[in-house]
Design an enzyme around this catalytic site. Structure first.
Site, PDB file in Angstrom:
ATOM      1  N   CYS A  98      -1.667   9.252   3.009  1.00  0.00           N
ATOM      2  CA  CYS A  98      -1.475   8.707   1.688  1.00  0.00           C
ATOM      3  C   CYS A  98      -3.056   9.228   0.806  1.00  0.00           C
ATOM      4  O   CYS A  98      -2.849   9.222  -0.615  1.00  0.00           O
ATOM      5  CB  CYS A  98      -1.754   7.190   1.596  1.00  0.00           C
ATOM      6  N   GLU A 113       0.859  -1.218   0.076  1.00  0.00           N
ATOM      7  CA  GLU A 113       0.038  -0.103   0.071  1.00  0.00           C
ATOM      8  C   GLU A 113       0.799   1.247  -0.040  1.00  0.00           C
ATOM      9  O   GLU A 113       1.619   1.540   0.933  1.00  0.00           O
ATOM     10  CB  GLU A 113      -0.892  -0.015   1.236  1.00  0.00           C
TER      11      GLU A 113
HETATM   12  P1  NAD Z   1       8.550   5.118   4.135  1.00  0.00           P
HETATM   13  O1  NAD Z   1       8.635   4.315   2.728  1.00  0.00           O
HETATM   14  O2  NAD Z   1       9.803   5.745   4.228  1.00  0.00           O
HETATM   15  O3  NAD Z   1       8.986   3.929   5.190  1.00  0.00           O
HETATM   16  C1  NAD Z   1       7.696   2.987   5.517  1.00  0.00           C
HETATM   17  C2  NAD Z   1       8.542   1.699   6.383  1.00  0.00           C
HETATM   18  O4  NAD Z   1       9.317   1.282   5.627  1.00  0.00           O
HETATM   19  C3  NAD Z   1       9.223   2.365   7.645  1.00  0.00           C
HETATM   20  O5  NAD Z   1       8.952   1.488   8.548  1.00  0.00           O
HETATM   21  C4  NAD Z   1      10.752   2.366   6.970  1.00  0.00           C
HETATM   22  O6  NAD Z   1      11.578   2.051   8.250  1.00  0.00           O
HETATM   23  C5  NAD Z   1      10.734   0.983   6.094  1.00  0.00           C
HETATM   24  N1  NAD Z   1      11.663   0.911   5.423  1.00  0.00           N
HETATM   25  C6  NAD Z   1      12.374   1.987   4.804  1.00  0.00           C
HETATM   26  N2  NAD Z   1      13.098   1.514   3.975  1.00  0.00           N
HETATM   27  C7  NAD Z   1      13.304   0.085   3.714  1.00  0.00           C
HETATM   28  C8  NAD Z   1      13.730  -0.947   3.034  1.00  0.00           C
HETATM   29  N3  NAD Z   1      14.622  -0.571   2.126  1.00  0.00           N
HETATM   30  N4  NAD Z   1      13.215  -2.068   3.406  1.00  0.00           N
HETATM   31  C9  NAD Z   1      12.333  -2.526   3.919  1.00  0.00           C
HETATM   32  N5  NAD Z   1      11.689  -1.362   4.788  1.00  0.00           N
HETATM   33  C10 NAD Z   1      12.098  -0.085   4.870  1.00  0.00           C
HETATM   34  O7  NAD Z   1       7.709   5.634   4.407  1.00  0.00           O
HETATM   35  P2  NAD Z   1       6.746   6.742   5.242  1.00  0.00           P
HETATM   36  O8  NAD Z   1       7.625   8.114   4.918  1.00  0.00           O
HETATM   37  O9  NAD Z   1       7.090   6.328   6.822  1.00  0.00           O
HETATM   38  O10 NAD Z   1       5.307   6.960   4.944  1.00  0.00           O
HETATM   39  C11 NAD Z   1       4.967   7.762   3.924  1.00  0.00           C
HETATM   40  C12 NAD Z   1       4.357   6.948   2.826  1.00  0.00           C
HETATM   41  O11 NAD Z   1       3.428   5.923   3.048  1.00  0.00           O
HETATM   42  C13 NAD Z   1       3.929   7.974   1.728  1.00  0.00           C
HETATM   43  O12 NAD Z   1       4.278   7.643   0.382  1.00  0.00           O
HETATM   44  C14 NAD Z   1       2.359   7.641   1.887  1.00  0.00           C
HETATM   45  O13 NAD Z   1       1.768   7.999   0.766  1.00  0.00           O
HETATM   46  C15 NAD Z   1       2.596   6.100   2.397  1.00  0.00           C
HETATM   47  N6  NAD Z   1       1.368   5.593   2.862  1.00  0.00           N
HETATM   48  C16 NAD Z   1       0.452   4.707   2.310  1.00  0.00           C
HETATM   49  C17 NAD Z   1      -0.855   4.222   2.739  1.00  0.00           C
HETATM   50  C18 NAD Z   1      -1.709   3.550   1.997  1.00  0.00           C
HETATM   51  O14 NAD Z   1      -2.410   2.771   2.650  1.00  0.00           O
HETATM   52  N7  NAD Z   1      -1.640   3.305   0.958  1.00  0.00           N
HETATM   53  C19 NAD Z   1      -0.989   4.859   4.058  1.00  0.00           C
HETATM   54  C20 NAD Z   1      -0.131   5.615   4.763  1.00  0.00           C
HETATM   55  C21 NAD Z   1       0.883   6.006   4.305  1.00  0.00           C
END
Ligand code: NAD
Length: 463
Positions: free
Chosen positions: A262, A228
């Site tokens: 999001c 997501e």
């Molecule tokens: P992010 O992608 O930076 O991090 C998300 C998670 O992934 C964190 O726990 C992070 O530590 C982990 N992570 C980072 N690099 C990784 C890797 N290489 N391998 C595995 N895990 C890793 O996102 P964020 O800044 O925490 O959140 C914002 C983003 O999330 C926005 O793009 C937003 O649109 C999206 N979002 C989507 C939904 C949805 O339901 N579609 C809901 C909320 C947020």
């Protein structure tokens, strides 16, 4: 998108937060693997009973958790309380979904009596974002546990403290190894995802990270991956729509969580006949969102989450454009140092200019809304679909026929009439098209992606 650990509160940088250290990955996977069969064999009723005890435990500390979210992420307290409400409501919804999706189905019409069963898979990894540090992970954790899988939760480094307190309640009521939290960032997240013993991943976060995970696990095709990701969601106002209601919904949709959702309304596509009056109304409605200390009940516009996010917003505000509302990224508010902001709106007064907007493919993830003028249905549809994302959209119109006509052309996973794009209730599935997801909607019904199907038939003499 947001990776660094931070140890002070975004609403008051002088306030130090607890330091959380990264966890070891290997022991967590070993414990989740060892606990799986016992948990799966307990049976659905017993698992649900245990989870009801978890729900009661979380209810007892829900106010503490809500304040924790406000402190750690800068989300206003009233919104943080709303997040806890969604966390608690998800228990009953998941139990209902289990009845619907996990029951054995009698398969009729074959040569022998037969049925379809749902098998648990083993350890699942749930990786969460910062902006809903509990609710979004919880929406994947509960279905996996109910379906008989064990779960390792890897929260965002921003949200790690509140995740720790949330996890303690699960650990208190569930057998050892059934639910664990692994703290950390990219390294821990990727090690969890790529381990062969992990049979499912539910990731919520940015497209870049989601793609990296998908590539890393592509060779293990039996590992279930649910992604997501982001959105560039539009509110569409047709010629017959209520412009006041649309302006109110647009302001709410871009100011909730300071634009860090999001499903935030980062775009508005307005029919030319309503454009000028909509812009005036939007200006007024945005004025109602004033920055404030996220820990106060009265605050309607919280902070951005981090220095990087604040800097990104400041850069976006300086990037030129036709500003309807100028917005601001401020180093303090009422004497509190923090990542405070004021909302901004930018206008694109012709179809051609709108289609060339350089921000259609990137989430700014701040309270900035781009407003586009469209002369006709074709322009509305083209502007809407000019982004690679496809998460939520809302059409403001008084005509159901017009809603259907335009709505059927919008490439989007969640489509609303006369509602904010952020109004995504847990009673519905939630998933995105295009870069927003990979076709396994979370929220309602996600439990159907947490088990494997097995077809069983009973030949003669098996009674
Ligand atoms: P992010 O992608 O930076 O991090 C998300 C998670 O992934 C964190 O726990 C992070 O530590 C982990 N992570 C980072 N690099 C990784 C890797 N290489 N391998 C595995 N895990 C890793 O996102 P964020 O800044 O925490 O959140 C914002 C983003 O999330 C926005 O793009 C937003 O649109 C999206 N979002 C989507 C939904 C949805 O339901 N579609 C809901 C909320 C947020």
């Amino acid at each position: 998108m947001t990776e660094a650990w931070q140890f002070s509160s975004p609403g008051n940088l002088n306030r130090q937060l607890e330091r959380i250290e990264p966890s070891a990955v290997e022991p967590a996977i070993a414990a989740a693997t060892a606990a799986w069969r016992g948990w799966a064999k307990l049976g659905l009723t017993e698992r649900i009973d245990r989870l009801k005890a978890v729900e009661a435990g979380l209810r007892e500390i829900s106010e503490q958790l809500a304040m924790g979210i406000a402190l750690e992420t800068g989300k206003p307290l009233t919104e943080s309380r709303g997040e806890l409400g969604a966390v608690l409501a998800k228990f009953a919804l998941t139990f209902e979904d289990a009845e619907r999706y996990l029951s054995r189905e009698a398969a009729l019409g074959g040569p022998f009596p037969a049925e379809v069963r749902h098998l648990s898979r083993g350890p699942a990894v749930v990786i969460g974002p910062f902006n809903f540090p509990l609710h979004l992970a919880n929406g994947a954790i509960l279905p996996h546990l109910v379906a008989g899988n064990t779960v390792i939760f890897k929260p965002s480094p921003i949200g790690a403290i509140v995740a720790k307190h949330y996890a303690e309640v699960f650990e208190q009521h569930l057998p050892a190894g059934v639910f664990q939290v692994v703290q950390g960032g990219a390294d821990e997240g990727m090690s969890l995802c790529t381990d062969d013993r992990v049979r499912a991943i539910c990731f919520t976060g940015s497209v870049g990270v989601g793609r990296a995970i998908a590539i890393a696990v592509a060779g293990d095709f039996s590992k279930n991956l649910a992604l997501e990701m982001g959105g560039k969601n539009a509110l569409v106002l047709l010629a017959d729509g209520d412009l006041r209601a649309a302006a109110k919904a647009a302001a709410l949709g871009i100011c909730a969580t300071a634009g860090q959702r999001c499903n935030s309304t980062s775009r508005a596509i307005i029919h030319a006949s309503q454009f000028d009056r909509f812009c005036e109304a939007l200006k007024e409605e945005l004025g109602a969102y004033q920055p404030g200390d996220p820990c106060l009940e009265t605050t309607t516009l919280g902070t951005l989450v981090s220095e990087a996010a604040h800097q990104r917003y400041a850069t976006a505000l300086q990037s030129g454009g036709n500003w309807l509302v100028e917005g601001a990224a401020m180093p303090e508010w009422n004497g509190l140092p923090g990542y405070y902001v004021k909302p901004a709106a930018r206008v694109w007064k012709s179809f051609r200019a709108g289609m060339q907007c350089p921000h259609l493919a990137n989430e700014i993830f701040a309270p900035l809304i781009d407003v586009f003028l469209a002369e006709n249905d074709d322009e509305i549809i083209a502007l809407h679909n000019a982004t690679p994302f496809g998460l939520t959209a809302s059409i403001f119109t008084s005509s159901r026929a017009r809603f259907e006509e335009i709505g059927s052309e919008l490439r989007v996973g969640n489509l609303y009439a006369n509602l904010a794009t952020t109004f995504s209730p847990s009673t519905l599935p939630f998933g995105g098209l295009g870069l927003s997801g990979n076709g396994k909607p979370t929220s309602r019904g996600f439990i159907r992606f947490t088990s494997d199907e097995q077809a069983v038939q009973f030949g003669n003499d098996c009674t």
